[in-house]
Design an enzyme around this catalytic site. Structure first.
Site, PDB file in Angstrom:
ATOM      1  N   CYS A 145       0.851  -1.030  -0.099  1.00  0.00           N
ATOM      2  CA  CYS A 145       0.082  -0.078   0.023  1.00  0.00           C
ATOM      3  C   CYS A 145       0.733   1.213  -0.013  1.00  0.00           C
ATOM      4  O   CYS A 145       1.763   1.331   1.021  1.00  0.00           O
ATOM      5  CB  CYS A 145      -0.916   0.105   1.186  1.00  0.00           C
ATOM      6  N   CYS A 300      -4.957   6.482  -3.001  1.00  0.00           N
ATOM      7  CA  CYS A 300      -4.011   5.147  -3.174  1.00  0.00           C
ATOM      8  C   CYS A 300      -2.732   5.291  -3.983  1.00  0.00           C
ATOM      9  O   CYS A 300      -2.583   5.875  -5.091  1.00  0.00           O
ATOM     10  CB  CYS A 300      -4.875   3.946  -4.065  1.00  0.00           C
TER      11      CYS A 300
END
Length: 357
Positions: A145, A300
């Protein structure tokens, strides 16, 4: 002193008093491993929000140092452009402190702490300084991530009481990632090289440009979308629009309807993250994201990297871009000399808390 200033001062004083009271309260001995967050507010214990600065405040230091002396599950909530995570100091074990099911409960925004995921700082392996593992809000475990790794770096600096610029070698499911804390507090991350081979992403879509899947047709919800597939250690499907609608206005999309149909499409055997992109200029892109296992999020990092790669492959943008996300901008550069992608953006602590388990 104005009434607003007085109110703010009183609020800060109350937060400090609450933190001091919590620090002096002994944690109950655990009977069995069960998070007492859901459906039992009297058993839940949380610390009032407080500001975090570098060097860390005395209150923050005192809270972090309680980790080894009490039997409570301590955490620090971090966010990077609104992508928020429950950070846990797991340096004493290679086994996460909570199960995927418990992580999902913690991430519940109504009955838990509320977050996009739980991130564990674990011992390093294979020459890395640390290992990073993540459980998504649905309990699934992604490989990496981007926003999370920036929060990870800032959390390490807080745990180790580090000042100034520092870099770390982080072992992740996507390989070795190297974040660097800069003087301005932002974190620059060497995200490695993008993976473009369809089977390695993975996707069942046929390659259209050498071994890459670029502007391939994908039927979703009655429309033919043109997609480019990229892996940043986790799979991404990037689209700039459909064959019928060449220019995408991302603010008009209802992600809760269209996002799951991409995520669970049969062409993506491991499911996929999906980025919907609007080109503002050749160095400025705007995106919204539907994340695999987390749904619509404010940001993101790996997705922003994938978007720049896709934009370059499709001839829409330069290799260095600002990418606007709902939570704010990220600076992304895909260098031609080493094929690495570099992401720069903020990360900060929001509050400290505990849960009995």
């Amino acid at each position: 002193m104005s009434s607003a200033t007085a109110a703010a001062t009183a609020t800060i004083a109350a937060a400090a008093a609450a933190a001091a009271k919590l620090a002096a309260t002994p944690a109950p001995a655990p009977s069995r491993r069960r998070l007492t967050l859901r459906g039992n507010p009297t058993a839940r214990r949380c610390v009032a929000a407080m500001a975090v600065s570098t060097p860390r405040s005395a209150a923050a230091a005192a809270f972090l140092e309680r980790r080894e002396s009490e039997r409570a599950l301590h955490f620090v909530k971090y966010q990077g452009l609104g992508n928020d995570f429950i950070m846990m100091d797991n340096r004493d074990s290679a086994v996460p402190k909570v199960t995927p099911e418990e992580a999902a409960k913690l991430c519940d925004r109504n009955f838990g702490v509320g977050a996009d995921g739980v991130i564990f700082v674990m011992p390093g392996v294979n020459g890395a300084d640390y290992t990073m593992r993540i459980f998504n809000s649905d309990g699934s475990e992604p490989e990496m991530c981007g926003n999370g790794v920036r929060c990870f770096a800032r959390f390490i600096a807080e745990l180790e009481n580090l000042q100034g610029t520092h870099s770390f070698k982080i072992h992740t499911g996507a390989g070795l990632i190297i974040p660097e804390i800069q003087n301005d507090g932002k974190v620059k991350v060497d995200m490695g090289q993008p993976i473009l081979s369809g089977p390695d992403i993975p996707t069942k879509l046929p390659s259209t440009k050498n071994e890459a899947v670029v502007q391939a047709d994908l039927a979703v919800d009655g429309s033919t979308w043109q997609v480019t597939c990229v892996s940043m250690g986790n799979p991404h499907c990037v689209t700039f629009g459909t064959k019928e609608l060449k220019v995408l206005h991302v603010d008009d999309l209802k992600l809760s309807d269209i996002g799951p149909k991409f995520e669970h499409h049969e062409m993506f055997p491991a499911r996929t993250n999906t980025e919907f992109v609007e080109v503002l200029s050749r160095s400025h892109l705007k995106m919204r994201v539907w994340e695999r296992g987390a749904g619509a999020t404010l940001a993101c990092g790996t997705g922003a990297c994938a978007v720049v790669v896709a934009a370059v492959l499709e001839g829409r943008a330069e290799r260095k871009c600002v990418v606007d996300l709902p939570g704010g901008p990220l600076e992304i550069e895909w260098r031609e000399d080493d094929n690495h992608i570099y992401m720069t953006g903020p990360a900060e602590a929001v509050f400290y808390g505990s849960a009995v388990h």
